[in-house]
Scaffold this active site. Structure first.
Site, mmCIF file in Angstrom:
data_model
loop_
_atom_site.group_PDB
_atom_site.id
_atom_site.type_symbol
_atom_site.label_atom_id
_atom_site.label_comp_id
_atom_site.label_asym_id
_atom_site.label_seq_id
_atom_site.Cartn_x
_atom_site.Cartn_y
_atom_site.Cartn_z
ATOM 1 N N ASN A 1 0.850 -1.194 0.000
ATOM 2 C CA ASN A 1 0.000 0.000 0.000
ATOM 3 C C ASN A 1 0.880 1.236 0.000
ATOM 4 O O ASN A 1 2.028 1.197 0.458
ATOM 5 C CB ASN A 1 -0.870 -0.007 1.265
ATOM 6 C CG ASN A 1 -1.811 1.174 1.335
ATOM 7 O OD1 ASN A 1 -2.437 1.555 0.340
ATOM 8 N ND2 ASN A 1 -1.918 1.783 2.506
ATOM 9 N N HIS B 1 0.871 5.100 1.518
ATOM 10 C CA HIS B 1 0.173 5.900 2.526
ATOM 11 C C HIS B 1 0.831 7.275 2.596
ATOM 12 O O HIS B 1 2.059 7.373 2.660
ATOM 13 C CB HIS B 1 0.248 5.192 3.886
ATOM 14 C CG HIS B 1 -0.457 5.948 4.961
ATOM 15 N ND1 HIS B 1 -1.831 5.971 5.064
ATOM 16 C CD2 HIS B 1 0.017 6.733 5.963
ATOM 17 C CE1 HIS B 1 -2.173 6.742 6.084
ATOM 18 N NE2 HIS B 1 -1.075 7.215 6.652
ATOM 19 N N SER C 1 4.816 6.766 2.409
ATOM 20 C CA SER C 1 5.441 5.461 2.674
ATOM 21 C C SER C 1 4.773 4.393 1.825
ATOM 22 O O SER C 1 3.545 4.389 1.696
ATOM 23 C CB SER C 1 5.259 5.056 4.146
ATOM 24 O OG SER C 1 5.657 6.075 5.028
ATOM 25 N N ASP D 1 -2.497 0.478 8.148
ATOM 26 C CA ASP D 1 -1.299 1.297 7.896
ATOM 27 C C ASP D 1 -0.114 0.873 8.752
ATOM 28 O O ASP D 1 0.675 1.703 9.233
ATOM 29 C CB ASP D 1 -1.612 2.798 8.089
ATOM 30 C CG ASP D 1 -2.674 3.273 7.125
ATOM 31 O OD1 ASP D 1 -2.765 2.703 6.010
ATOM 32 O OD2 ASP D 1 -3.433 4.194 7.471
HETATM 33 C C1 GRF Z 1 -2.795 8.857 -2.369
HETATM 34 O O1 GRF Z 1 -2.596 10.032 -1.641
HETATM 35 C C2 GRF Z 1 -2.319 7.674 -1.578
HETATM 36 O O2 GRF Z 1 -1.234 7.944 -0.750
HETATM 37 C C3 GRF Z 1 -3.526 7.337 -0.730
HETATM 38 O O3 GRF Z 1 -4.633 7.605 -1.554
HETATM 39 C C4 GRF Z 1 -4.279 8.556 -2.545
HETATM 40 C C5 GRF Z 1 -4.581 7.937 -3.867
HETATM 41 O O4 GRF Z 1 -4.469 8.826 -4.937
HETATM 42 N N1 GRF Z 1 -3.462 5.976 -0.256
HETATM 43 P P1 GRF Z 1 -4.582 8.284 -6.436
HETATM 44 O O5 GRF Z 1 -5.926 7.615 -6.575
HETATM 45 O O6 GRF Z 1 -3.458 7.328 -6.672
HETATM 46 O O7 GRF Z 1 -4.485 9.503 -7.282
#
Ligand code: GRF
Length: 197
Positions: free
Chosen positions: A113, A115, A142, A151
């Protein structure tokens, strides 16, 4: 033998705009990342990322979580769909659902993932606002291995971003997102090239 035959495969899971997904596709297209995206799966039919994946000729599937009576049943449907591709990595890219332990355990070690914080700081939502409110000098993003706890899990790579004087959530979020777009392809490359035993 086709060019893609021996490349590790990944499945990308999204819920929204899909900009991190696009950054992964771009890294593949310019030859920085040698993986094949077997499929993009979204829990929302209206996710902008689904259209972007289709434009890139990636097979897409929508599994609407609202069509399932429980989180467990939704996760089982997701799991079954992902298993069709036997991916080396399952890449959560803006997937906005909490996953069951059953799902996470099934993909243990290959589920990752991204984050928007320097984990273990600021797990959960509103990370940029919370970083500003806490007076952090540094913030970032991260990529981590997903474990049943939200997370949590080993960090694969992080990107650091300075928090500026009078920073706004929007400005900070944009600078973090710019880094995310470099970070996710780099983290996938790292995991593919140095597989965990
Ligand atoms: C990103 O900020 C990511 O860190 C979080 O969700 C958002 C996704 O954005 N988990 P996108 O859909 O990739 O534009």
């Amino acid at each position: 033998m086709t060019e893609t035959t021996n490349k590790p495969t990944i499945v990308i899971i999204i819920s929204g705009r899909g900009s991190n997904m696009v950054s992964i596709l771009d890294a593949i297209n310019v030859g920085e990342l040698a993986v094949t995206v077997a499929a993009v799966i979204s829990n929302r039919a209206d996710a902008a990322g689904i259209q972007l994946a289709q434009q890139a000729n990636i097979p897409t599937t929508v599994i609407d979580h609202e069509a399932f009576a429980s989180r467990e049943l939704f996760d089982q449907a997701m799991l079954k769909e992902i298993d069709k591709y036997s991916p080396h990595l399952v890449v959560l890219a803006g997937f906005m659902r909490i996953l069951t332990k059953e799902f996470v355990d099934h993909f243990a070690g290959k589920l990752i993932n991204i984050h928007p914080s320097l984990l273990p700081k600021f797990k959960g939502l509103n990370t940029h606002q919370r970083a500003i409110d806490a007076g952090e000098k540094e913030h970032g993003a991260s990529v981590h291995i997903v474990t049943p706890e939200l997370d949590d899990g080993t960090v694969v790579l992080q990107a650091h971003v300075a928090v500026l004087k009078n920073d706004t959530v929007e400005a900070l979020a944009a600078r973090v997102l710019e880094q995310e777009h470099k970070l996710y392809p780099a983290a996938i490359k790292k995991l593919i090239e140095e597989p965990k035993e």
